[in-house]
Write an enzyme that holds these catalytic residues in place. Structure first.
Site, PDB file in Angstrom:
ATOM      1  N   SER A 130     140.529 103.584  28.050  1.00 45.99           N
ATOM      2  CA  SER A 130     140.971 104.325  29.241  1.00 45.99           C
ATOM      3  C   SER A 130     142.464 104.138  29.472  1.00 45.99           C
ATOM      4  O   SER A 130     143.053 103.147  29.015  1.00 45.99           O
ATOM      5  CB  SER A 130     140.201 103.815  30.459  1.00 45.99           C
ATOM      6  OG  SER A 130     140.729 104.339  31.646  1.00 45.99           O
ATOM      7  N   TYR A 154     144.627 109.889  31.401  1.00 47.78           N
ATOM      8  CA  TYR A 154     144.697 110.492  32.731  1.00 47.78           C
ATOM      9  C   TYR A 154     146.132 110.984  32.843  1.00 47.78           C
ATOM     10  O   TYR A 154     147.065 110.173  32.937  1.00 47.78           O
ATOM     11  CB  TYR A 154     144.392 109.458  33.814  1.00 47.78           C
ATOM     12  CG  TYR A 154     142.915 109.221  34.046  1.00 47.78           C
ATOM     13  CD1 TYR A 154     142.022 110.292  34.116  1.00 47.78           C
ATOM     14  CD2 TYR A 154     142.417 107.944  34.214  1.00 47.78           C
ATOM     15  CE1 TYR A 154     140.665 110.083  34.347  1.00 47.78           C
ATOM     16  CE2 TYR A 154     141.062 107.724  34.443  1.00 47.78           C
ATOM     17  CZ  TYR A 154     140.200 108.800  34.504  1.00 47.78           C
ATOM     18  OH  TYR A 154     138.862 108.588  34.735  1.00 47.78           O
ATOM     19  N   THR A 180     141.205 113.688  29.940  1.00 53.34           N
ATOM     20  CA  THR A 180     140.140 113.872  30.933  1.00 53.34           C
ATOM     21  C   THR A 180     140.576 114.920  31.948  1.00 53.34           C
ATOM     22  O   THR A 180     141.650 114.831  32.556  1.00 53.34           O
ATOM     23  CB  THR A 180     139.820 112.528  31.616  1.00 53.34           C
ATOM     24  OG1 THR A 180     139.353 111.633  30.597  1.00 53.34           O
ATOM     25  CG2 THR A 180     138.749 112.679  32.676  1.00 53.34           C
ATOM     26  N   LYS A 261     137.996 116.302  27.675  1.00 61.99           N
ATOM     27  CA  LYS A 261     136.805 115.650  28.250  1.00 61.99           C
ATOM     28  C   LYS A 261     136.467 116.255  29.611  1.00 61.99           C
ATOM     29  O   LYS A 261     137.327 116.314  30.495  1.00 61.99           O
ATOM     30  CB  LYS A 261     137.060 114.144  28.417  1.00 61.99           C
ATOM     31  CG  LYS A 261     135.886 113.375  29.023  1.00 61.99           C
ATOM     32  CD  LYS A 261     136.113 111.869  28.955  1.00 61.99           C
ATOM     33  CE  LYS A 261     134.883 111.079  29.346  1.00 61.99           C
ATOM     34  NZ  LYS A 261     134.810 110.764  30.771  1.00 61.99           N
ATOM     35  N   HIS A 285     131.195 113.090  33.593  1.00 61.01           N
ATOM     36  CA  HIS A 285     131.789 111.836  34.068  1.00 61.01           C
ATOM     37  C   HIS A 285     130.700 110.907  34.634  1.00 61.01           C
ATOM     38  O   HIS A 285     130.936 110.143  35.565  1.00 61.01           O
ATOM     39  CB  HIS A 285     132.855 112.122  35.131  1.00 61.01           C
ATOM     40  CG  HIS A 285     134.003 111.146  35.140  1.00 61.01           C
ATOM     41  ND1 HIS A 285     135.290 111.493  34.801  1.00 61.01           N
ATOM     42  CD2 HIS A 285     134.070 109.839  35.475  1.00 61.01           C
ATOM     43  CE1 HIS A 285     136.083 110.445  34.932  1.00 61.01           C
ATOM     44  NE2 HIS A 285     135.363 109.426  35.332  1.00 61.01           N
ATOM     45  N   SER A 316     127.040 110.973  29.237  1.00 58.08           N
ATOM     46  CA  SER A 316     126.494 111.073  30.597  1.00 58.08           C
ATOM     47  C   SER A 316     124.976 110.925  30.579  1.00 58.08           C
ATOM     48  O   SER A 316     124.253 111.864  30.246  1.00 58.08           O
ATOM     49  CB  SER A 316     126.895 112.376  31.308  1.00 58.08           C
ATOM     50  OG  SER A 316     128.297 112.391  31.521  1.00 58.08           O
ATOM     51  N   ARG A 339     127.954 103.270  30.914  1.00 62.95           N
ATOM     52  CA  ARG A 339     127.563 102.113  31.735  1.00 62.95           C
ATOM     53  C   ARG A 339     126.826 101.009  30.953  1.00 62.95           C
ATOM     54  O   ARG A 339     127.055  99.822  31.240  1.00 62.95           O
ATOM     55  CB  ARG A 339     126.733 102.584  32.914  1.00 62.95           C
ATOM     56  CG  ARG A 339     127.586 103.335  33.958  1.00 62.95           C
ATOM     57  CD  ARG A 339     126.701 103.886  35.057  1.00 62.95           C
ATOM     58  NE  ARG A 339     127.444 104.443  36.179  1.00 62.95           N
ATOM     59  CZ  ARG A 339     127.552 105.744  36.428  1.00 62.95           C
ATOM     60  NH1 ARG A 339     127.016 106.634  35.619  1.00 62.95           N
ATOM     61  NH2 ARG A 339     128.212 106.170  37.491  1.00 62.95           N
TER      62      ARG A 339
END
Ligand SMILES: Cc1cc2nc3c(=O)[nH]c(=O)nc-3n(C[C@H](O)[C@H](O)[C@H](O)COP(=O)(O)O)c2cc1C
Length: 387
Positions: A130, A154, A180, A261, A285, A316, A339
Site C-alpha cells: 500500500s 493512492y 486505486t 483497482k 475494496h 473482496s 483481511r
C-alpha cells in the site's frame, strides 16, 4: 513427482502423530475468532470494519456460497499446475496479497509491512504494498526475496509527489503500479467513527510520505520534528479525484504495467482496456468504501467478459481455497487475499501470515485434485454456476 500446495495437510497430520497441533487455525472462522481475541480493539475495528451496516462486505464473502462447481471424475489430477504468468513473471500460484494500509500496525512491533514481505518471500505469493505503510516502500521490497511485488498508489493531489512515489517504486524494483480508484475520500465507516479512530491522523502508516523528497520539500522540515504539521500536509495532499482524462498522465509516469483497482462495471473495464491499461482489478475494496450491496464476485463475470484478453485481478470476500478456485472459474487471472493475512500477521507475524496463505493454497489445490481440474485452464473451462 511435483510438490503440491495440498501437501501442506500431510505435514499437519504428520506433526499431529508427534502430538503437535497446528499453531494457527487453518480455517477463516477460527482465524477470525483468534484475531478478535488478540488484536487491540481500535486496530481490530479498523481491519474488520467496513462501510455502513457492513452488508456489502458480508455479501462479498457470503456470495461465494451462491456459486458452485461440478466435479469431473476419471481425470488424472495426480500432477497439478497452479502457476500463472503475470506482468512478465512466472508465479507458483494465482494468489497475491491485496494492499492493506494498516499492515504495519497489525504486528505488535509496528513493522507488519516487513512481516508481510517475509510471508511473501516464504510463499511466493506477491505482496501489493500500500501507499500507506509504516516502513518505506524500499525497505519492504527488500524483504520480499525473489517474489515479485506490486506498489499500490493512492494518487496524491500534487503531481510531483505522485510522480516521485511511482519513480521510487520503479527504482526499487516493483513490477506493477496498482492505482486505486475508489478511495479519494474515505467511505462512511461507523466502527471507526464510533471510536473516532483514523490511524493516519495519528501519524501512523505515513512513512512513504515522510521519506519522500517531494513531500519533505513541501513540508520544509523533518516530519519527526513536527508530526502535526506533517499529518496536516498529508491530509491536504491525499486523494486526487481521478477521471478518465488522467490515464494518459498516469501512463506518462512509468513504464511499469498499470493496474486499475476498483473496476466493477463492464463498461469501465472496456474503457480501461481501450485506454491501454495493462490489467483490471475487480474489487469493491472489501466493502469498506461504499455499501453498495452487490458482492464483488457477482460482478466479476461481466468484468472478465468486457476485459477480453486483458488480465483481471480480483479480491473482496475471498476466505478459502474454494473461494479462490471459484474466482478463477469465473475468469479471474489472479486472486487477492485481504483481511485473512492481516489476521495472520496479528496472530503470529510472517510465520502466521504465511500459514494463512499456505492453508488457502492447500485447499485450492486439493479442490482441484478432487474435482478433476489439473490446471487453471481446466478450472476456467469447467466454470462455475449459480446454485
Ligand atoms: C484494513 C484494510 C486496509 C486496506 N487498505 C487498502 C489500501 O491501502 N489500498 C487499497 O487499494 N486497498 C486497501 N484495502 C482493500 C484491500 O486491498 C482489498 O480490496 C480488500 O481487503 C478485499 O476485501 P476482503 O479483505 O474482505 O477480502 C484495505 C482493506 C483493509 C481490510
Amino acid at each position: 513427482m511435483n510438490n503440491h500446495f495440498g501437501d501442506y495437510q500431510n505435514a499437519i497430520y504428520l506433526a499431529g502423530l508427534g502430538g503437535v497441533l497446528p499453531k494457527y487455525p487453518v480455517d477463516f472462522a477460527t482465524l477470525k475468532a483468534r484475531a478478535e481475541a488478540a488484536m487491540p480493539p481500535a486496530i481490530l475495528h479498523y481491519v474488520q470494519g467496513g462501510c455502513g451496516d457492513e452488508y456489502t462486505q458480508d455479501r462479498n464473502a457470503l456470495a461465494f456460497h451462491d456459486w458452485g462447481m461440478v466435479p469431473r471424475m476419471l481425470v488424472d489430477t495426480s500432477q497439478r499446475d497452479l502457476s500463472i504468468e503475470l506482468f512478465g513473471s512466472k508465479l507458483p500460484s494465482p494468489l497475491f496479497m491485496s494492499p492493506i494500509g494498516v499492515t504495519g500496525l497489525c504486528t505488535q512491533d509496528g513493522h507488519g509491512d516487513l512481516a508481510a514481505a517475509r510471508a511473501s518471500a516464504q510463499t511466493g505469493v506477491p505482496l501489493t504494498v500500500s501507499t500507506l505503510t509504516n516502513d518505506p516502500l524500499e525497505d519492504i521490497i527488500a524483504a520480499t526475496g525473489d517474489t515479485p511485488a506490486y506498489f499500490q498508489l493512492y494518487t496524491p493531489k500534487n503531481h510531483e509527489l505522485a510522480a516521485s512515489l511511482v519513480r521510487r517504486a520503479e527504482n526499487a524494483g516493483y513490477k506493477a503500479i496498482v492505482v486505486t480508484l475508489d478511495t479519494w475520500v474515505t467511505g462512511w465507516r461507523p466502527r471507526d467513527l464510533n471510536n473516532a479512530n483514523f490511524p493516519q491522523l495519528r501519524g501512523h502508516v505515513l512513512q512513504n510520505y515522510f521519506t519522500d523528497p517531494v513531500f519533505r520539500e513541501l513540508l520544509g522540515a523533518d516530519p519527526a520534528s513536527d508530526l502535526r504539521a506533517a499529518v496536516l500536509l498529508w491530509v491536504s495532499l491525499f486523494g486526487k479525484v481521478l477521471t478518465w482524462n488522467d490515464l494518459d498522465w498516469l501512463r506518462s509516469l512509468t513504464r511499469l504495467p498499470i493496474v486499475l483497482k476498483g473496476i466493477c462495471h463492464p463498461d469501465d473495464a472496456r474503457r480501461a482496456v481501450d485506454a491501454g491499461i495493462d490489467a483490471i482489478y475487480c474489487s469493491n475494496h472489501g466493502g469498506r468504501q461504499a455499501n453498495g450491496g452487490i458482492a464483488a464476485i457477482d460482478l466479476l463475470p461481466a468484468v472478465v467478459d468486457a476485459a477480453g484478453a486483458t488480465p483481471v485481478l480480483f479480491d473482496s470476500g475471498v476466505r478459502s481455497g474454494s473461494d479462490v478456485v471459484k474466482a478463477l472459474a469465473l475468469g479471474a487471472t489472479a486472486v487477492g487475499i485481504g483481511r485473512p493475512y492481516a489476521y495472520g500477521l496479528a496472530l503470529g507475524g510472517a510465520e502466521a501470515a504465511a500459514h494463512v496463505l499456505r492453508s488457502i493454497l492447500a485447499e485450492a489445490d486439493l479442490m482441484m485434485a478432487v474435482n478433476g481440474y489439473p490446471t487453471i485452464a481446466d478450472v476456467r473451462s469447467a466454470g462455475a454456476s449459480r446454485r
